[in-house]
Scaffold this motif. Structure first.
Motif, PDB file in Angstrom:
ATOM      1  N   ILE A  27     -26.673  12.958 -18.228  1.00 34.86           N
ATOM      2  CA  ILE A  27     -25.983  12.110 -19.200  1.00 34.86           C
ATOM      3  C   ILE A  27     -25.224  13.015 -20.173  1.00 34.86           C
ATOM      4  CG2 ILE A  27     -26.233  10.444 -21.083  1.00 34.86           C
ATOM      5  CD1 ILE A  27     -28.740   9.403 -19.781  1.00 34.86           C
ATOM      6  N   VAL A  28     -23.910  12.793 -20.283  1.00 35.08           N
ATOM      7  CA  VAL A  28     -23.100  13.627 -21.169  1.00 35.08           C
ATOM      8  C   VAL A  28     -22.549  12.847 -22.356  1.00 35.08           C
ATOM      9  CG1 VAL A  28     -22.500  15.232 -19.346  1.00 35.08           C
ATOM     10  CG2 VAL A  28     -21.017  13.269 -19.760  1.00 35.08           C
ATOM     11  N   LYS A  29     -22.554  11.515 -22.266  1.00 35.78           N
ATOM     12  CA  LYS A  29     -22.025  10.716 -23.374  1.00 35.78           C
ATOM     13  C   LYS A  29     -22.553   9.295 -23.274  1.00 35.78           C
ATOM     14  CE  LYS A  29     -19.141  10.177 -26.933  1.00 35.78           C
ATOM     15  NZ  LYS A  29     -19.308  10.911 -28.203  1.00 35.78           N
ATOM     16  N   THR A  30     -22.904   8.715 -24.418  1.00 35.04           N
ATOM     17  CA  THR A  30     -23.292   7.308 -24.445  1.00 35.04           C
ATOM     18  C   THR A  30     -22.551   6.612 -25.578  1.00 35.04           C
ATOM     19  OG1 THR A  30     -25.161   7.669 -25.950  1.00 35.04           O
ATOM     20  CG2 THR A  30     -25.607   7.845 -23.593  1.00 35.04           C
ATOM     21  N   TRP A  31     -22.240   5.333 -25.360  1.00 36.34           N
ATOM     22  CA  TRP A  31     -21.658   4.489 -26.396  1.00 36.34           C
ATOM     23  C   TRP A  31     -22.530   3.249 -26.504  1.00 36.34           C
ATOM     24  CZ3 TRP A  31     -18.995   7.007 -22.623  1.00 36.34           C
ATOM     25  CH2 TRP A  31     -17.994   7.904 -23.022  1.00 36.34           C
ATOM     26  N   GLY A  32     -22.807   2.810 -27.722  1.00 36.83           N
ATOM     27  CA  GLY A  32     -23.691   1.660 -27.888  1.00 36.83           C
ATOM     28  C   GLY A  32     -25.120   2.067 -27.549  1.00 36.83           C
ATOM     29  N   SER A  33     -25.917   1.111 -27.131  1.00 32.22           N
ATOM     30  CA  SER A  33     -27.316   1.373 -26.807  1.00 32.22           C
ATOM     31  C   SER A  33     -27.430   1.995 -25.422  1.00 32.22           C
ATOM     32  CB  SER A  33     -28.129   0.074 -26.854  1.00 32.22           C
ATOM     33  OG  SER A  33     -28.091  -0.481 -28.154  1.00 32.22           O
ATOM     34  N   SER A  34     -28.374   2.904 -25.276  1.00 29.66           N
ATOM     35  CA  SER A  34     -28.613   3.551 -23.990  1.00 29.66           C
ATOM     36  C   SER A  34     -30.098   3.823 -23.846  1.00 29.66           C
ATOM     37  CB  SER A  34     -27.830   4.862 -23.896  1.00 29.66           C
ATOM     38  OG  SER A  34     -28.175   5.564 -22.717  1.00 29.66           O
ATOM     39  N   PRO A  37     -31.261   9.457 -23.676  1.00 30.55           N
ATOM     40  CA  PRO A  37     -30.336  10.198 -24.544  1.00 30.55           C
ATOM     41  C   PRO A  37     -29.418  11.125 -23.765  1.00 30.55           C
ATOM     42  CG  PRO A  37     -32.458  11.268 -24.531  1.00 30.55           C
ATOM     43  CD  PRO A  37     -32.623  10.019 -23.707  1.00 30.55           C
ATOM     44  N   GLU A  38     -28.391  11.629 -24.452  1.00 29.09           N
ATOM     45  CA  GLU A  38     -27.534  12.643 -23.854  1.00 29.09           C
ATOM     46  C   GLU A  38     -28.371  13.862 -23.487  1.00 29.09           C
ATOM     47  OE1 GLU A  38     -24.400  13.428 -26.612  1.00 29.09           O
ATOM     48  OE2 GLU A  38     -23.630  11.379 -26.556  1.00 29.09           O
ATOM     49  N   GLY A  39     -28.088  14.430 -22.314  1.00 20.63           N
ATOM     50  CA  GLY A  39     -28.864  15.568 -21.832  1.00 20.63           C
ATOM     51  C   GLY A  39     -29.952  15.186 -20.853  1.00 20.63           C
ATOM     52  N   ALA A  40     -30.313  13.893 -20.781  1.00 23.30           N
ATOM     53  CA  ALA A  40     -31.322  13.460 -19.813  1.00 23.30           C
ATOM     54  C   ALA A  40     -30.813  13.685 -18.399  1.00 23.30           C
ATOM     55  CB  ALA A  40     -31.671  11.992 -20.019  1.00 23.30           C
ATOM     56  N   ALA A 137     -21.574  28.041 -12.604  1.00 21.56           N
ATOM     57  CA  ALA A 137     -22.372  27.940 -13.825  1.00 21.56           C
ATOM     58  C   ALA A 137     -22.673  29.325 -14.369  1.00 21.56           C
ATOM     59  CB  ALA A 137     -23.670  27.192 -13.563  1.00 21.56           C
ATOM     60  N   SER A 138     -22.682  29.457 -15.699  1.00 22.81           N
ATOM     61  CA  SER A 138     -23.031  30.709 -16.355  1.00 22.81           C
ATOM     62  C   SER A 138     -24.069  30.421 -17.424  1.00 22.81           C
ATOM     63  CB  SER A 138     -21.789  31.364 -16.965  1.00 22.81           C
ATOM     64  OG  SER A 138     -21.172  30.496 -17.911  1.00 22.81           O
ATOM     65  N   PHE A 139     -24.732  31.476 -17.885  1.00 23.53           N
ATOM     66  CA  PHE A 139     -25.821  31.311 -18.842  1.00 23.53           C
ATOM     67  C   PHE A 139     -25.613  32.212 -20.049  1.00 23.53           C
ATOM     68  CE2 PHE A 139     -27.409  30.532 -14.578  1.00 23.53           C
ATOM     69  CZ  PHE A 139     -27.999  29.288 -14.712  1.00 23.53           C
ATOM     70  N   ALA A 140     -26.070  31.736 -21.211  1.00 26.28           N
ATOM     71  CA  ALA A 140     -25.970  32.507 -22.445  1.00 26.28           C
ATOM     72  C   ALA A 140     -27.099  32.072 -23.372  1.00 26.28           C
ATOM     73  CB  ALA A 140     -24.613  32.279 -23.117  1.00 26.28           C
ATOM     74  N   PRO A 141     -27.489  32.920 -24.318  1.00 28.84           N
ATOM     75  CA  PRO A 141     -28.506  32.508 -25.295  1.00 28.84           C
ATOM     76  C   PRO A 141     -28.013  31.304 -26.098  1.00 28.84           C
ATOM     77  CG  PRO A 141     -28.174  34.884 -25.341  1.00 28.84           C
ATOM     78  CD  PRO A 141     -27.071  34.325 -24.500  1.00 28.84           C
ATOM     79  N   ALA A 142     -28.958  30.457 -26.500  1.00 31.61           N
ATOM     80  CA  ALA A 142     -28.614  29.253 -27.268  1.00 31.61           C
ATOM     81  C   ALA A 142     -29.390  29.223 -28.562  1.00 31.61           C
ATOM     82  CB  ALA A 142     -28.904  28.002 -26.444  1.00 31.61           C
ATOM     83  N   HIS A 143     -28.996  28.325 -29.451  1.00 34.20           N
ATOM     84  CA  HIS A 143     -29.698  28.098 -30.708  1.00 34.20           C
ATOM     85  C   HIS A 143     -30.359  26.728 -30.658  1.00 34.20           C
ATOM     86  CE1 HIS A 143     -27.832  31.646 -32.468  1.00 34.20           C
ATOM     87  NE2 HIS A 143     -26.669  31.219 -32.005  1.00 34.20           N
ATOM     88  N   SER A 144     -31.411  26.552 -31.427  1.00 33.58           N
ATOM     89  CA  SER A 144     -32.150  25.281 -31.396  1.00 33.58           C
ATOM     90  C   SER A 144     -31.307  24.110 -31.870  1.00 33.58           C
ATOM     91  CB  SER A 144     -33.411  25.398 -32.255  1.00 33.58           C
ATOM     92  OG  SER A 144     -33.079  25.647 -33.598  1.00 33.58           O
ATOM     93  N   THR A 145     -30.256  24.388 -32.640  1.00 35.01           N
ATOM     94  CA  THR A 145     -29.407  23.304 -33.147  1.00 35.01           C
ATOM     95  C   THR A 145     -28.300  22.926 -32.172  1.00 35.01           C
ATOM     96  OG1 THR A 145     -28.096  24.988 -34.312  1.00 35.01           O
ATOM     97  CG2 THR A 145     -29.816  23.878 -35.564  1.00 35.01           C
ATOM     98  N   ASP A 146     -28.161  23.679 -31.081  1.00 37.17           N
ATOM     99  CA  ASP A 146     -27.141  23.356 -30.091  1.00 37.17           C
ATOM    100  C   ASP A 146     -27.520  22.090 -29.338  1.00 37.17           C
ATOM    101  OD1 ASP A 146     -25.778  25.627 -30.808  1.00 37.17           O
ATOM    102  OD2 ASP A 146     -26.623  26.867 -29.209  1.00 37.17           O
ATOM    103  N   GLY A 147     -26.513  21.387 -28.831  1.00 37.41           N
ATOM    104  CA  GLY A 147     -26.756  20.180 -28.055  1.00 37.41           C
ATOM    105  C   GLY A 147     -25.827  20.111 -26.863  1.00 37.41           C
ATOM    106  N   VAL A 148     -25.888  18.992 -26.164  1.00 42.85           N
ATOM    107  CA  VAL A 148     -25.021  18.791 -25.005  1.00 42.85           C
ATOM    108  C   VAL A 148     -23.567  18.722 -25.460  1.00 42.85           C
ATOM    109  CG1 VAL A 148     -24.464  17.245 -23.085  1.00 42.85           C
ATOM    110  CG2 VAL A 148     -26.837  17.560 -23.799  1.00 42.85           C
ATOM    111  N   ALA A 149     -22.688  19.393 -24.719  1.00 40.87           N
ATOM    112  CA  ALA A 149     -21.255  19.364 -25.023  1.00 40.87           C
ATOM    113  C   ALA A 149     -20.479  19.177 -23.728  1.00 40.87           C
ATOM    114  CB  ALA A 149     -20.822  20.651 -25.719  1.00 40.87           C
ATOM    115  N   PHE A 150     -19.537  18.240 -23.739  1.00 42.05           N
ATOM    116  CA  PHE A 150     -18.721  17.977 -22.549  1.00 42.05           C
ATOM    117  C   PHE A 150     -17.324  17.568 -22.987  1.00 42.05           C
ATOM    118  CE2 PHE A 150     -17.261  15.010 -19.134  1.00 42.05           C
ATOM    119  CZ  PHE A 150     -17.118  15.967 -18.141  1.00 42.05           C
ATOM    120  N   ASP A 151     -16.320  18.301 -22.499  1.00 37.54           N
ATOM    121  CA  ASP A 151     -14.930  18.006 -22.860  1.00 37.54           C
ATOM    122  C   ASP A 151     -14.083  17.629 -21.660  1.00 37.54           C
ATOM    123  OD1 ASP A 151     -14.660  20.395 -21.526  1.00 37.54           O
ATOM    124  OD2 ASP A 151     -13.853  21.522 -23.226  1.00 37.54           O
ATOM    125  N   GLY A 152     -14.732  17.335 -20.539  1.00 37.41           N
ATOM    126  CA  GLY A 152     -14.008  17.001 -19.318  1.00 37.41           C
ATOM    127  C   GLY A 152     -13.754  18.194 -18.432  1.00 37.41           C
TER     128      GLY A 152
END
Length: 345
Positions: A27-34, A37-40, A137-152
């Motif tokens: 899941i990369v984006k939701t509108w309304g009720s779902s 969550p994003e990232g599932a 796919a590539s990998f990099a260190p992340a921060h706990s505040t990061d979330g799912v991001a998708f721009d197409g």
């Protein structure tokens, strides 16, 4: 990462290693009720076996039917959307006309899911970046505040160890709190050096340690994905844990107790442990949100509601918290008394 998504990735690795094709749905984006969550995530094996979920079941059924009829022929990721029309929302069980956008990614050994699982098992927090055009796919260190991001063009998902919770005290309240925390997918450690409590502790799924609380905090190397809750009512134990936990990046540090006890605790920590105002501002207490809780199970719900709010980035107004709510109730009671109106008994 919650254990559900980790189970999805591990199932994907098993299927890939057995020579079967796998479709990973995110899941990369939701509108309304779902429902999710994003990232599932949902993984579908070419034989129709599944792990995880992205909805209440209807979207899964549609995707499984697609795989069974057409196989997994695609070689590159693609984005699909469900629930644009009211009919679709009803058909796929999306409440309130919700809409959900998914990325469907065919997995191979080159997708690096096995390496991702190993890094998560080693305690790393990892950002996986998927190029939609090439499927690389590539990998990099992340921060706990990061979330799912998708721009197409690129999908970035965050993967890491489960959130951890350290509970000081193995009493009755801890029993209820830990059971609920396990249901919320925390990795729970209970610390209590008192034999009279630890000898009777039995909450499957938790880790019990009998070391001193300050040593336990240091040994656990707490990070931004950790919560610490002191519940013993014994300053000799609670204060030891809090004086070290406050210095860590833990997203939640709190202690049980009345407003008077909480004020005394802050004074002790400042006077005897040389903690500054900024450090003490991180200490939450009395812990919990005000729901009129009285029994241990109700108090556990109150505390974990506050922990969940902070974990999800929700700032609660002061009057929602136990201390603020009770202060307002005291003011209201004083006003009734001054007006000659008897308060509740």
């Amino acid at each position: 990462m919650d254990s559900v998504n980790l189970d999805v990735l591990k199932a994907s690795v098993r299927w890939i290693e057995s020579g079967r094709r796998v479709l990973l749905v995110t899941i990369v984006k939701t509108w309304g009720s779902s429902p999710r969550p994003e990232g599932a995530m949902l993984a579908i094996c070419e034989d129709g076996s599944v792990a995880g979920s992205v909805s209440g079941g209807c979207i899964e059924d549609d995707l499984i039917d697609r795989v069974r009829r057409l196989g997994i022929e695609q070689t590159l990721p693609e984005a699909v959307t469900y629930g644009i029309s009211a009919d679709e929302a009803h058909r796929f069980g999306l409440p309130c006309g919700g809409t959900i956008e998914l990325v469907l990614e065919p997995l191979t050994r080159a997708s690096g899911i096995d390496a991702l699982c190993r890094r998560v098992a080693a305690g790393e927090l990892v950002a996986r970046s998927l190029d939609m055009k090439s499927g690389v796919a590539s990998f990099a260190p992340a921060h706990s505040t990061d979330g799912v991001a998708f721009d197409g063009h690129r999908l970035v998902t965050i993967h890491g160890p489960r959130y951890r919770m350290l509970v000081i005290g193995a009493g009755q309240l801890s029993n209820y709190l830990c059971q609920i925390a396990l249901g919320l997918d925390y990795q729970v450690t209970v610390c209590d050096p008192r034999e009279e409590y630890t000898d009777s502790w039995h909450v499957p799924g938790t880790t019990l340690v009998r070391t001193m609380p300050d040593d336990t905090v240091l040994d656990m190397k707490l990070d931004e994905r950790c919560a610490v809750i002191a519940l013993t009512h014994d300053p000799k134990l609670d204060d030891l844990a809090l004086m070290e936990a406050i210095k860590t990046p833990a997203f939640y540090v709190g202690a049980l107790g009345s407003r008077r006890n909480n004020a005394a605790r802050r004074e002790r920590l400042e006077t005897y442990f040389d903690l500054g105002k900024d450090e003490l501002s991180r200490l939450r207490g009395p812990v919990g949100i005000y729901i009129g809780s009285r029994t241990p199970p109700e108090i556990a719900v109150s505390i974990l509601a506050e922990v969940t709010a902070l974990k999800n980035g929700v700032t609660l107004p002061g009057e929602f918290q136990v201390g603020g709510a009770k202060a307002m109730l005291d003011i209201a009671a004083d006003e009734r008394t001054s007006c000659g109106v008897a308060g509740p008994r």
